[in-house]
Scaffold this motif. Structure first.
Motif, PDB file in Angstrom:
ATOM      1  N   ARG A  20      70.930  30.365  12.171  1.00  0.00           N
ATOM      2  CA  ARG A  20      70.262  29.351  11.345  1.00  0.00           C
ATOM      3  C   ARG A  20      69.661  28.262  12.240  1.00  0.00           C
ATOM      4  O   ARG A  20      68.509  27.874  12.078  1.00  0.00           O
ATOM      5  CB  ARG A  20      71.249  28.725  10.354  1.00  0.00           C
ATOM      6  N   TYR A  21      70.457  27.770  13.189  1.00  0.00           N
ATOM      7  CA  TYR A  21      69.958  26.746  14.107  1.00  0.00           C
ATOM      8  C   TYR A  21      68.771  27.278  14.911  1.00  0.00           C
ATOM      9  O   TYR A  21      67.726  26.624  15.000  1.00  0.00           O
ATOM     10  CB  TYR A  21      71.067  26.264  15.060  1.00  0.00           C
ATOM     11  N   ARG A  26      63.122  27.004  16.152  1.00  0.00           N
ATOM     12  CA  ARG A  26      61.876  27.700  16.497  1.00  0.00           C
ATOM     13  C   ARG A  26      60.771  27.366  15.492  1.00  0.00           C
ATOM     14  O   ARG A  26      59.604  27.304  15.848  1.00  0.00           O
ATOM     15  CB  ARG A  26      62.136  29.211  16.528  1.00  0.00           C
ATOM     16  N   ALA A  27      61.146  27.127  14.237  1.00  0.00           N
ATOM     17  CA  ALA A  27      60.175  26.815  13.181  1.00  0.00           C
ATOM     18  C   ALA A  27      59.886  25.316  13.082  1.00  0.00           C
ATOM     19  O   ALA A  27      59.167  24.880  12.183  1.00  0.00           O
ATOM     20  CB  ALA A  27      60.689  27.327  11.837  1.00  0.00           C
ATOM     21  N   ALA A  31      65.466  19.344   9.793  1.00  0.00           N
ATOM     22  CA  ALA A  31      66.456  19.139   8.727  1.00  0.00           C
ATOM     23  C   ALA A  31      67.382  20.341   8.608  1.00  0.00           C
ATOM     24  O   ALA A  31      68.607  20.179   8.509  1.00  0.00           O
ATOM     25  CB  ALA A  31      65.752  18.860   7.400  1.00  0.00           C
ATOM     26  N   THR A  32      66.835  21.547   8.612  1.00  0.00           N
ATOM     27  CA  THR A  32      67.672  22.747   8.518  1.00  0.00           C
ATOM     28  C   THR A  32      68.479  22.940   9.791  1.00  0.00           C
ATOM     29  O   THR A  32      69.661  23.287   9.746  1.00  0.00           O
ATOM     30  CB  THR A  32      66.809  23.991   8.220  1.00  0.00           C
ATOM     31  N   THR A  64      60.364  19.644  20.130  1.00  0.00           N
ATOM     32  CA  THR A  64      59.388  20.542  19.509  1.00  0.00           C
ATOM     33  C   THR A  64      57.957  20.056  19.676  1.00  0.00           C
ATOM     34  O   THR A  64      57.022  20.805  19.421  1.00  0.00           O
ATOM     35  CB  THR A  64      59.683  20.738  18.004  1.00  0.00           C
ATOM     36  N   THR A  65      57.771  18.809  20.115  1.00  0.00           N
ATOM     37  CA  THR A  65      56.409  18.286  20.257  1.00  0.00           C
ATOM     38  C   THR A  65      56.009  18.021  21.704  1.00  0.00           C
ATOM     39  O   THR A  65      54.827  17.872  21.985  1.00  0.00           O
ATOM     40  CB  THR A  65      56.247  16.975  19.460  1.00  0.00           C
TER      41      THR A  65
END
Length: 119
Positions: A20-21, A26-27, A31-32, A64-65
């Protein structure tokens, strides 16, 4: 006779909380991704330590950025009942361009208590 050597496993045999992490990260779904961690979890990445879900959330958003890269899971193994290692190959526009990283997970009560990311 018990065999205590680490076992190599496919990604689908990693615990759900780890997949899940990894999938959420990756997406770019912070929050998830955060739902996989205990409230007081610790992440160590690139020599920096992030404690608690607030700091981990900021780290996830930044990671992620900061660079553009692809991630491929190349190996996964369980080292004992609460420890797993997932090896990822990253390619992108970060210094060096490619790297293999070990994601070392420690679980507690079905959640990630500690994640150490290192070459």
């Amino acid at each position: 006779m018990h065999d205590n050597r680490p076992r190599t496993s496919a990604s689908d045999t990693l615990p759900e909380v780890i997949t899940r992490y990894l999938t959420a990260h990756r997406a770019h779904d912070t929050a998830t991704a955060l739902t996989a961690f205990t409230r007081e979890a610790t992440v160590v990445d690139d020599g920096n330590t992030y404690e608690g879900t607030g700091a981990i959330g900021e780290w996830l958003d930044r990671s992620t950025t900061e660079f553009t890269y692809t991630v491929r899971l190349t190996a996964a193994r369980r080292t004992d009942a609460t420890h797993y290692v997932a090896t990822h190959h990253l390619e992108g526009d970060f210094p060096g361009g490619t790297v293999d990283l070990q994601y070392r997970f420690t679980l507690r009560d079905g959640l990630v208590e500690r994640l150490v990311i290192e070459p």
